[in-house]
Write a protein that holds these residues in place. Sequence first.
Motif, PDB file in Angstrom:
ATOM      1  N   PHE A  37       0.833  -1.201   0.000  1.00  0.00           N
ATOM      2  CA  PHE A  37       0.000   0.000   0.000  1.00  0.00           C
ATOM      3  C   PHE A  37       0.869   1.253   0.000  1.00  0.00           C
ATOM      4  N   PRO A  38       0.336   2.363  -0.517  1.00  0.00           N
ATOM      5  CA  PRO A  38       1.021   3.643  -0.366  1.00  0.00           C
ATOM      6  C   PRO A  38       0.939   4.086   1.093  1.00  0.00           C
ATOM      7  N   HIS A  39       2.054   4.552   1.651  1.00  0.00           N
ATOM      8  CA  HIS A  39       2.082   4.918   3.076  1.00  0.00           C
ATOM      9  C   HIS A  39       1.251   6.171   3.314  1.00  0.00           C
ATOM     10  N   PRO A  40       0.261   6.112   4.226  1.00  0.00           N
ATOM     11  CA  PRO A  40      -0.600   7.275   4.456  1.00  0.00           C
ATOM     12  C   PRO A  40       0.038   8.346   5.337  1.00  0.00           C
ATOM     13  N   TYR A  41       1.064   7.986   6.104  1.00  0.00           N
ATOM     14  CA  TYR A  41       1.671   8.946   7.039  1.00  0.00           C
ATOM     15  C   TYR A  41       3.195   8.828   6.992  1.00  0.00           C
ATOM     16  N   VAL A  42       3.777   9.118   5.857  1.00  0.00           N
ATOM     17  CA  VAL A  42       5.211   8.889   5.674  1.00  0.00           C
ATOM     18  C   VAL A  42       6.047   9.752   6.613  1.00  0.00           C
ATOM     19  N   SER A  43       5.872  11.070   6.555  1.00  0.00           N
ATOM     20  CA  SER A  43       6.708  11.972   7.358  1.00  0.00           C
ATOM     21  C   SER A  43       6.452  11.798   8.849  1.00  0.00           C
ATOM     22  N   GLU A  44       5.172  11.661   9.237  1.00  0.00           N
ATOM     23  CA  GLU A  44       4.849  11.479  10.655  1.00  0.00           C
ATOM     24  C   GLU A  44       5.441  10.179  11.196  1.00  0.00           C
ATOM     25  N   SER A  45       5.388   9.128  10.388  1.00  0.00           N
ATOM     26  CA  SER A  45       5.893   7.826  10.819  1.00  0.00           C
ATOM     27  C   SER A  45       7.392   7.869  11.091  1.00  0.00           C
ATOM     28  N   ARG A  46       8.136   8.579  10.265  1.00  0.00           N
ATOM     29  CA  ARG A  46       9.582   8.663  10.453  1.00  0.00           C
ATOM     30  C   ARG A  46       9.933   9.359  11.761  1.00  0.00           C
ATOM     31  N   GLY A  47       9.240  10.461  12.058  1.00  0.00           N
ATOM     32  CA  GLY A  47       9.506  11.183  13.299  1.00  0.00           C
ATOM     33  C   GLY A  47       9.167  10.361  14.528  1.00  0.00           C
ATOM     34  N   ILE A  48       8.022   9.686  14.484  1.00  0.00           N
ATOM     35  CA  ILE A  48       7.607   8.853  15.616  1.00  0.00           C
ATOM     36  C   ILE A  48       8.573   7.695  15.811  1.00  0.00           C
ATOM     37  N   ALA A  49       8.986   7.059  14.720  1.00  0.00           N
ATOM     38  CA  ALA A  49       9.894   5.919  14.812  1.00  0.00           C
ATOM     39  C   ALA A  49      11.220   6.328  15.448  1.00  0.00           C
TER      40      ALA A  49
END
Length: 320
Positions: A37-49
Amino acid sequence: MPTLPKILFVLGLVLSFTGLFSPPIALTLGILFGLSFPHPYVSESRGIAHTLLQSSVVALGFGMNLHEVLKAGRSGFIYTALGISFALLVGLALGKLLQVRGNSSFLITAGTAICGGSAIAAIGPILQADEEEMAVSLGTIFILNSVALLIFPPIGNALHLSQSQFGVWAALAIHDTSSVVGAATKYGPQALVIGTTVKLARALWIVPLALATAAVKRRRSRNSATGGTGSPRIQFPWFILFFVLAAVLNTYLPVLAHVSNGLFTLGRLGLTATLFLIGSGISRAMMKEVGWRPLLLGVLLWLGVGLTSLYFIRTGFIAF
């Protein structure tokens, strides 16, 4: 953005926090999501990770008892130091030989040398490793870690290793503490005690390796950025110091035992959720850039460490 990817992403993240998924499964599900699937929260996911990864490493410190580690260290310190040095040297050499790109070579080497996913989680942010490098490294380590959990007890029985011998071998040759405990538990109670304590002593090497990595990266960045003069801003890995502080509190403040157990559990769950986040950031475009080299590096290095340590244990050079 379609609703289905959002629902599946949130569901996978939440379930990863519940403990229903093991770290390898969480990483695998994350990668499957990223490829499908296309990632729905790319930038947010990187920061949280990034934040969750460092916080989880600190929380894992509450599961370490320095007394047990030092007790085991009297007999296992030299073996552990030699084993880690051997793994680092061979891993870096194999990485150059196989031309493994980026930080994946060092991350796989650090994970094999010390304590698998925890070492990668600690070293990755210092190297500023990207999601692809983290996922490839963690995936390689967890695959081999799962294999070791299954095959080590039968090999030990076939070679008639004593419980003491098996405990030392498991601690030196299996990546993650959880799999060392699992394999040693199947082999016997003495193997469990020795394997766990030697592994805890080995895990402490995360701290000097992380600090040394930060120092080398700072020096190289300064030289490349300024031609040998000046100093660019490199973020100091403060979370490593908090990791040590957590281990000290867990050891010397037994009144906090209940809280420490809870924080350690949160750390493991947080790391599992982080693996899902990291895996979800892998797309098909990224996978095209990932070849067979990192996996081959991990396999060859693991075989080298496992067979070498087994040889010295059977010949009596390494004894607990």
